[in-house]
Design a protein around this motif. Structure first.
Motif, PDB file in Angstrom:
ATOM      1  N   TYR A   1      14.973  11.406 -23.586  1.00  0.00           N
ATOM      2  CA  TYR A   1      15.415  10.079 -23.147  1.00  0.00           C
ATOM      3  C   TYR A   1      15.929   9.270 -24.330  1.00  0.00           C
ATOM      4  CZ  TYR A   1      15.402   5.994 -20.052  1.00  0.00           C
ATOM      5  OH  TYR A   1      15.783   4.921 -19.275  1.00  0.00           O
ATOM      6  N   LYS A   2      15.265   9.420 -25.467  1.00  0.00           N
ATOM      7  CA  LYS A   2      15.633   8.691 -26.688  1.00  0.00           C
ATOM      8  C   LYS A   2      16.987   9.136 -27.229  1.00  0.00           C
ATOM      9  CE  LYS A   2      13.704  10.047 -30.454  1.00  0.00           C
ATOM     10  NZ  LYS A   2      12.659  10.396 -31.453  1.00  0.00           N
ATOM     11  N   ARG A   3      17.318  10.397 -27.049  1.00  0.00           N
ATOM     12  CA  ARG A   3      18.567  10.934 -27.591  1.00  0.00           C
ATOM     13  C   ARG A   3      19.802  10.473 -26.826  1.00  0.00           C
ATOM     14  NH1 ARG A   3      16.302  17.052 -27.906  1.00  0.00           N
ATOM     15  NH2 ARG A   3      14.623  16.664 -29.413  1.00  0.00           N
ATOM     16  N   GLU A   4      19.615  10.039 -25.585  1.00  0.00           N
ATOM     17  CA  GLU A   4      20.745   9.605 -24.764  1.00  0.00           C
ATOM     18  C   GLU A   4      21.194   8.206 -25.174  1.00  0.00           C
ATOM     19  OE1 GLU A   4      22.517  11.118 -22.476  1.00  0.00           O
ATOM     20  OE2 GLU A   4      21.394  13.004 -22.476  1.00  0.00           O
TER      21      GLU A   4
ATOM     22  N   LEU B   1      16.076   0.595 -24.522  1.00  0.00           N
ATOM     23  CA  LEU B   1      14.917   0.968 -25.329  1.00  0.00           C
ATOM     24  C   LEU B   1      14.639   0.025 -26.501  1.00  0.00           C
ATOM     25  CD1 LEU B   1      15.362   4.856 -25.548  1.00  0.00           C
ATOM     26  CD2 LEU B   1      13.548   3.620 -24.351  1.00  0.00           C
ATOM     27  N   MET B   2      15.634  -0.729 -26.936  1.00  0.00           N
ATOM     28  CA  MET B   2      15.464  -1.561 -28.127  1.00  0.00           C
ATOM     29  C   MET B   2      14.260  -2.501 -28.054  1.00  0.00           C
ATOM     30  SD  MET B   2      17.192  -0.791 -30.692  1.00  0.00           S
ATOM     31  CE  MET B   2      17.040  -2.238 -31.722  1.00  0.00           C
ATOM     32  N   PRO B   3      14.061  -3.249 -26.955  1.00  0.00           N
ATOM     33  CA  PRO B   3      12.887  -4.131 -26.907  1.00  0.00           C
ATOM     34  C   PRO B   3      11.566  -3.355 -26.972  1.00  0.00           C
ATOM     35  CG  PRO B   3      14.485  -4.727 -25.214  1.00  0.00           C
ATOM     36  CD  PRO B   3      14.922  -3.410 -25.763  1.00  0.00           C
ATOM     37  N   VAL B   4      11.561  -2.156 -26.395  1.00  0.00           N
ATOM     38  CA  VAL B   4      10.355  -1.319 -26.393  1.00  0.00           C
ATOM     39  C   VAL B   4      10.049  -0.817 -27.802  1.00  0.00           C
ATOM     40  CG1 VAL B   4       9.322   0.806 -25.474  1.00  0.00           C
ATOM     41  CG2 VAL B   4      10.798  -0.596 -24.011  1.00  0.00           C
ATOM     42  N   LEU B   5      11.103  -0.470 -28.530  1.00  0.00           N
ATOM     43  CA  LEU B   5      10.936   0.118 -29.855  1.00  0.00           C
ATOM     44  C   LEU B   5      10.926  -0.897 -30.992  1.00  0.00           C
ATOM     45  CD1 LEU B   5      13.257   3.231 -29.440  1.00  0.00           C
ATOM     46  CD2 LEU B   5      10.754   3.187 -29.407  1.00  0.00           C
ATOM     47  N   GLN B   6      11.184  -2.162 -30.677  1.00  0.00           N
ATOM     48  CA  GLN B   6      11.248  -3.210 -31.701  1.00  0.00           C
ATOM     49  C   GLN B   6      10.043  -3.212 -32.645  1.00  0.00           C
ATOM     50  OE1 GLN B   6      13.885  -5.563 -31.650  1.00  0.00           O
ATOM     51  NE2 GLN B   6      13.181  -7.019 -33.205  1.00  0.00           N
ATOM     52  N   PRO B   7       8.794  -3.121 -32.136  1.00  0.00           N
ATOM     53  CA  PRO B   7       7.641  -3.142 -33.048  1.00  0.00           C
ATOM     54  C   PRO B   7       7.636  -1.976 -34.029  1.00  0.00           C
ATOM     55  CG  PRO B   7       6.943  -3.589 -30.784  1.00  0.00           C
ATOM     56  CD  PRO B   7       8.366  -3.133 -30.713  1.00  0.00           C
ATOM     57  N   VAL B   8       8.082  -0.791 -33.586  1.00  0.00           N
ATOM     58  CA  VAL B   8       8.094   0.366 -34.481  1.00  0.00           C
ATOM     59  C   VAL B   8       9.181   0.209 -35.541  1.00  0.00           C
ATOM     60  CG1 VAL B   8       8.004   2.869 -34.591  1.00  0.00           C
ATOM     61  CG2 VAL B   8       7.506   1.727 -32.442  1.00  0.00           C
ATOM     62  N   ILE B   9      10.334  -0.321 -35.128  1.00  0.00           N
ATOM     63  CA  ILE B   9      11.417  -0.547 -36.085  1.00  0.00           C
ATOM     64  C   ILE B   9      10.996  -1.590 -37.117  1.00  0.00           C
ATOM     65  CG2 ILE B   9      13.830  -1.234 -36.379  1.00  0.00           C
ATOM     66  CD1 ILE B   9      14.302  -0.365 -33.482  1.00  0.00           C
TER      67      ILE B   9
ATOM     68  N   PRO C   1       4.399   8.119 -43.319  1.00  0.00           N
ATOM     69  CA  PRO C   1       4.364   8.695 -41.973  1.00  0.00           C
ATOM     70  C   PRO C   1       4.669   7.719 -40.837  1.00  0.00           C
ATOM     71  CG  PRO C   1       2.137   8.328 -42.746  1.00  0.00           C
ATOM     72  CD  PRO C   1       3.047   7.979 -43.888  1.00  0.00           C
ATOM     73  N   THR C   2       5.917   7.354 -40.707  1.00  0.00           N
ATOM     74  CA  THR C   2       6.404   6.640 -39.523  1.00  0.00           C
ATOM     75  C   THR C   2       7.836   7.087 -39.312  1.00  0.00           C
ATOM     76  OG1 THR C   2       5.013   4.698 -39.922  1.00  0.00           O
ATOM     77  CG2 THR C   2       6.907   4.409 -38.467  1.00  0.00           C
ATOM     78  N   GLY C   3       8.131   7.603 -38.120  1.00  0.00           N
ATOM     79  CA  GLY C   3       9.471   8.108 -37.862  1.00  0.00           C
ATOM     80  C   GLY C   3       9.740   8.297 -36.387  1.00  0.00           C
ATOM     81  N   GLY C   4      10.654   9.194 -36.082  1.00  0.00           N
ATOM     82  CA  GLY C   4      11.084   9.399 -34.714  1.00  0.00           C
ATOM     83  C   GLY C   4       9.986   9.827 -33.771  1.00  0.00           C
ATOM     84  N   THR C   5       9.016  10.569 -34.286  1.00  0.00           N
ATOM     85  CA  THR C   5       7.879  10.977 -33.448  1.00  0.00           C
ATOM     86  C   THR C   5       7.154   9.761 -32.897  1.00  0.00           C
ATOM     87  OG1 THR C   5       7.550  13.022 -34.703  1.00  0.00           O
ATOM     88  CG2 THR C   5       5.674  12.210 -33.441  1.00  0.00           C
ATOM     89  N   HIS C   6       6.995   8.740 -33.725  1.00  0.00           N
ATOM     90  CA  HIS C   6       6.314   7.513 -33.311  1.00  0.00           C
ATOM     91  C   HIS C   6       7.149   6.757 -32.274  1.00  0.00           C
ATOM     92  CE1 HIS C   6       4.795   8.694 -37.258  1.00  0.00           C
ATOM     93  NE2 HIS C   6       3.653   8.149 -36.908  1.00  0.00           N
ATOM     94  N   PHE C   7       8.474   6.802 -32.435  1.00  0.00           N
ATOM     95  CA  PHE C   7       9.358   6.194 -31.446  1.00  0.00           C
ATOM     96  C   PHE C   7       9.141   6.859 -30.083  1.00  0.00           C
ATOM     97  CE2 PHE C   7      12.846   3.885 -33.899  1.00  0.00           C
ATOM     98  CZ  PHE C   7      12.118   3.810 -35.071  1.00  0.00           C
ATOM     99  N   SER C   8       9.094   8.186 -30.097  1.00  0.00           N
ATOM    100  CA  SER C   8       8.923   8.936 -28.849  1.00  0.00           C
ATOM    101  C   SER C   8       7.564   8.688 -28.214  1.00  0.00           C
ATOM    102  CB  SER C   8       9.124  10.436 -29.104  1.00  0.00           C
ATOM    103  OG  SER C   8      10.439  10.702 -29.545  1.00  0.00           O
ATOM    104  N   LEU C   9       6.534   8.551 -29.034  1.00  0.00           N
ATOM    105  CA  LEU C   9       5.190   8.267 -28.503  1.00  0.00           C
ATOM    106  C   LEU C   9       5.146   6.914 -27.805  1.00  0.00           C
ATOM    107  CD1 LEU C   9       2.978   9.584 -31.444  1.00  0.00           C
ATOM    108  CD2 LEU C   9       3.118  10.546 -29.134  1.00  0.00           C
ATOM    109  N   VAL C  10       5.834   5.929 -28.375  1.00  0.00           N
ATOM    110  CA  VAL C  10       5.897   4.598 -27.764  1.00  0.00           C
ATOM    111  C   VAL C  10       6.639   4.672 -26.423  1.00  0.00           C
ATOM    112  CG1 VAL C  10       6.907   2.290 -27.980  1.00  0.00           C
ATOM    113  CG2 VAL C  10       5.702   3.315 -29.921  1.00  0.00           C
ATOM    114  N   ILE C  11       7.752   5.399 -26.402  1.00  0.00           N
ATOM    115  CA  ILE C  11       8.519   5.556 -25.153  1.00  0.00           C
ATOM    116  C   ILE C  11       7.686   6.279 -24.109  1.00  0.00           C
ATOM    117  CG2 ILE C  11      10.547   6.663 -24.124  1.00  0.00           C
ATOM    118  CD1 ILE C  11      11.920   6.312 -26.892  1.00  0.00           C
TER     119      ILE C  11
END
Length: 283
Positions: A196-199, A206-214, A172-182
């Motif tokens: 916002y993520k889809r654009e 967004l990359m630095p913000v999402l780096q921990p989730v990736i 259970p880690t995916g796009g939903t978690h990315f959106s929650l972080v954003i």
């Protein structure tokens, strides 16, 4: 590298042809049409192939009828699939009869019945139901490596040896978690964060913000492939549309990582390729 190039060239060409067919359906007569229905957490996609297994039409809709690989809004899911089916039928000028579906790796005992019922409830004859990673590999055509399907709710991993799946996992880690972080970082609602993520124009920011989730996704991948001789990874699923995600995963896992031109469409095309002309028998 030549083998990788040839393999993924087929995948990228299929996706490119499908993207064209979505915008401009091919109405040439076909003796049969093969349909793939992909019930994703964030998006429902239908892919249609002709008798020669070439993409001729397709449609998709962002929806909230599936969560973490499980159908949570059965009526809504049936309605969306039926509406997309009718939309494509009108464009092609024919009825779509046969369809295949897919479920996340390792969830067959939990949700295969619901997915089956949704597809049949929308008016299709279901001819096949397989796991998403196996479906994706119908297009990727990997022999030895791992298919990583990063969907809305989960990350599915299938390790392949000689073209066959020898190990599957779904965490259970995916796009939903990315959106929650954003959402948390920007003070946006979840729905606003999703948009916002889809654009694509926002991806670099967004990359630095999402780096921990990736990196979390990367650690999940590393954990599940550590006992296998995995030489390459292929990323599929809508979340992988994030520009640069493949570079982070390759760096963190130390494994060559390939991402198709549009990873959201690989699995539905693979589902369509697995479709036949004979309805599944009841177990």
């Amino acid at each position: 590298m030549s083998e990788k190039h040839v393999t993924f060239e087929y995948c990228d060409q299929m996706v490119a042809d499908f993207e064209k067919a979505i915008k401009h359906p091919i109405r040439e007569k076909s003796s049969v049409y093969y349909t793939g229905v992909d019930l994703g957490t964030a998006c429902v996609v239908i892919a249609v192939l002709d008798e020669n297994r070439r993409p001729v039409a397709g449609a998709y809709r962002y929806a909230d009828v599936v969560r973490d690989g499980m159908v949570v809004d059965y009526i809504g899911a049936v309605q969306i699939v039926r509406e997309l089916k009718e939309e494509i039928e009108e464009k092609l000028g024919t009825e779509l009869i046969y369809a295949a579906g897919a479920i996340p790796p390792g969830t067959d005992l939990l949700d295969s019945g619901a997915v089956k019922n949704v597809i049949q409830g929308a008016g299709f004859e279901l001819t096949n139901l397989l796991d998403e990673s196996t479906a994706a590999n119908e297009v990727l055509k990997m022999k030895n490596g791992a298919v990583v399907d990063i969907g809305g709710g989960t990350t599915g991993i299938s390790v392949l040896k000689d073209g066959k799946v020898v190990y599957i996992a779904d965490e259970p880690t995916g796009g939903t978690h990315f959106s929650l972080v954003i959402s948390g970082a920007y003070g946006k609602s979840f729905e606003e964060a999703e948009l916002y993520k889809r654009e694509e124009k926002n991806h670099r920011e967004l990359m630095p913000v999402l780096q921990p989730v990736i990196e979390k996704v990367s650690s999940i991948i590393s954990q599940h492939i550590k006992d296998f001789d995995v030489q390459e990874l292929s990323l599929v699923g809508g979340t992988c549309c994030l520009t640069g995600i493949e570079d982070v995963i390759q760096k963190r896992t130390g494994v060559f990582t390939h991402k198709p031109k549009n990873p959201m469409f690989v699995t539905p095309l693979g589902i369509a390729l697995s479709c036949g002309q004979e309805e599944m028998q009841e177990a």
